[in-house]
Design an enzyme around this catalytic site. Structure first.
Site, mmCIF file in Angstrom:
data_model
loop_
_atom_site.group_PDB
_atom_site.id
_atom_site.type_symbol
_atom_site.label_atom_id
_atom_site.label_comp_id
_atom_site.label_asym_id
_atom_site.label_seq_id
_atom_site.Cartn_x
_atom_site.Cartn_y
_atom_site.Cartn_z
ATOM 1 N N GLY A 81 -45.545 19.308 33.791
ATOM 2 C CA GLY A 81 -46.214 18.238 34.516
ATOM 3 C C GLY A 81 -46.778 18.777 35.830
ATOM 4 O O GLY A 81 -47.722 19.557 35.816
ATOM 5 N N SER A 88 -45.224 25.774 31.994
ATOM 6 C CA SER A 88 -46.200 25.214 32.907
ATOM 7 C C SER A 88 -45.543 24.938 34.266
ATOM 8 O O SER A 88 -45.032 25.866 34.887
ATOM 9 C CB SER A 88 -46.820 23.953 32.286
ATOM 10 O OG SER A 88 -47.995 23.571 32.949
ATOM 11 N N TRP A 89 -45.511 23.699 34.725
ATOM 12 C CA TRP A 89 -44.783 23.396 35.958
ATOM 13 C C TRP A 89 -43.301 23.728 35.805
ATOM 14 O O TRP A 89 -42.634 24.144 36.748
ATOM 15 C CB TRP A 89 -44.966 21.934 36.337
ATOM 16 C CG TRP A 89 -44.127 21.482 37.485
ATOM 17 C CD1 TRP A 89 -43.110 20.563 37.456
ATOM 18 C CD2 TRP A 89 -44.209 21.934 38.853
ATOM 19 N NE1 TRP A 89 -42.561 20.412 38.707
ATOM 20 C CE2 TRP A 89 -43.217 21.240 39.584
ATOM 21 C CE3 TRP A 89 -45.020 22.850 39.512
ATOM 22 C CZ2 TRP A 89 -43.018 21.443 40.945
ATOM 23 C CZ3 TRP A 89 -44.830 23.055 40.870
ATOM 24 C CH2 TRP A 89 -43.835 22.353 41.572
ATOM 25 N N ASP A 134 -55.447 29.898 27.434
ATOM 26 C CA ASP A 134 -54.861 28.804 28.200
ATOM 27 C C ASP A 134 -55.842 28.394 29.306
ATOM 28 O O ASP A 134 -56.146 29.187 30.192
ATOM 29 C CB ASP A 134 -53.526 29.253 28.817
ATOM 30 C CG ASP A 134 -52.712 28.103 29.381
ATOM 31 O OD1 ASP A 134 -53.316 27.118 29.840
ATOM 32 O OD2 ASP A 134 -51.467 28.200 29.368
ATOM 33 N N HIS A 178 -52.443 26.292 25.705
ATOM 34 C CA HIS A 178 -51.360 25.984 26.630
ATOM 35 C C HIS A 178 -50.151 25.318 25.982
ATOM 36 O O HIS A 178 -49.039 25.427 26.485
ATOM 37 C CB HIS A 178 -51.912 25.062 27.726
ATOM 38 C CG HIS A 178 -50.944 24.741 28.813
ATOM 39 N ND1 HIS A 178 -50.522 25.670 29.747
ATOM 40 C CD2 HIS A 178 -50.286 23.582 29.120
ATOM 41 C CE1 HIS A 178 -49.670 25.101 30.595
ATOM 42 N NE2 HIS A 178 -49.510 23.848 30.238
#
Length: 325
Positions: A43, A110-111, A270, A298
């Site tokens: 996120g 990701s985050w 990505d 991604h």
């Protein structure tokens, strides 16, 4: 603590109270005597997907996951108050201590990859290994890759970018875009607010995979309001504040985790997180292995990414077990 599915052994969920007003939903599953592993969702604001456990062999891992402040089943939903990177790092250590875990493997995409790296730098003695997917380093160039007019998304998906930036006064920049959307998310007019939330969410969805299933990544499609709200509000909040991390902090502090083994999985194409970020991290982190998946973007829903992550968790468990003996 709520215990579910007793026929398959250990699966439990509960709430962790913080020092502030936040109450964090968490889950445990797998083998209670297995190697502890913390799953960190992305996120910010994405929450836990229903199938995140598929990356881990439940016979060997004690799987721990939680929903970060403001999203999913954590309370209060959508709250930006006391919601910073430092708060989340404290939550990670609070959860580890609550579950009486001395050290664990951290796994994030990701985050979640950002948090995994930062939490390991924060408490390296509490981390046995690191598994990352879709590396996001929180630098200005990483934020620009996602949002700016010269970023990867705008370059490869110009027609979708036009929808995303419609109505934002020039000159455009990542900061200007974040500030405009932040204002829209606070609009009392529900139609305008929901329209902005959806545009942000669809932009992320559009960039997430090389090929999207029919009906996704389209501004006319229907999406859950709760997921659009938490993802859009929290992503914008964190990007507006430059992820609450000093510029280039992770690469500048890689020596703090140089002794920790790690695997980096990154899709070649990505468009949300730069492949360069994964490569730069790997070059400085001598104890890491980099796997660039040639036919992926991604998302963990792409077969090559999912397979690489399953292998990474299997190999990490084997390596740490051999190290013990």
């Amino acid at each position: 603590m709520k215990r579910l599915y007793p026929d398959i052994g250990s699966y439990a969920s509960g709430y962790l109270e913080t020092d502030e007003e936040h109450s964090l939903y968490y889950e445990e599953s797998g083998n209670p005597a297995g190697l502890p592993i913390l799953y960190l969702h992305g996120g910010p604001g994405a929450g836990l997907s229903p199938n995140y456990r598929r990356f881990f062999d439940a016979n060997h891992y004690r799987i721990v996951a939680f929903e970060q402040r403001g999203c999913g089943r954590s309370r209060p939903f959508g709250s930006l108050k006391n919601n910073t990177t430092a708060d989340t790092l404290r939550d990670i250590q609070r959860l580890r201590q609550h579950l009486q875990i001395d050290s664990w493997v951290v796994f994030g995409g990701s985050w979640g990859a950002t948090l995994a790296l930062l939490s390991a730098m924060d408490k390296p003695e509490a981390v046995k290994g690191i598994i990352l997917r879709g590396v996001f380093l929180g630098r200005e160039e990483d934020r620009d890759w996602f949002l700016s007019p010269k970023g990867g998304g705008a370059t490869l998906f110009p027609e979708h970018y036009d929808i995303f930036i419609d109505g934002i006064p020039p000159p455009l920049s990542t900061d200007v875009i974040c500030q405009w959307y932040s204002q829209q998310f606070d609009q009392p007019d529900e139609v305008r607010r929901l329209s902005a939330l959806k545009r942000w969410y669809v932009w992320e969805e559009r960039l997430s995979r090389l090929a999207l299933p029919p009906g996704t990544g389209d501004i006319t499609a229907h999406y859950p309001v709760s997921l659009m709200t938490s993802l859009a509000k929290l992503e914008c909040h964190y990007l507006t504040h430059h992820c609450f991390v000093p510029e280039d902090y992770i690469l500048s502090n890689i020596d703090k985790i140089s002794h920790i083994p790690g695997t980096i999985v990154h899709g070649r194409y990505d468009v949300i997180c730069k492949t360069e970020a994964a490569y730069s991290l790997h070059k400085l982190w001598g104890n890491s292995e980099l796997q660039i998946v040639p036919d992926a973007g991604h998302s963990t829903s792409e077969p090559g990414i999912g397979l690489a992550l399953c292998r990474a968790s299997r190999d990490m468990n084997r390596f740490l077990q051999e190290k013990k003996t």
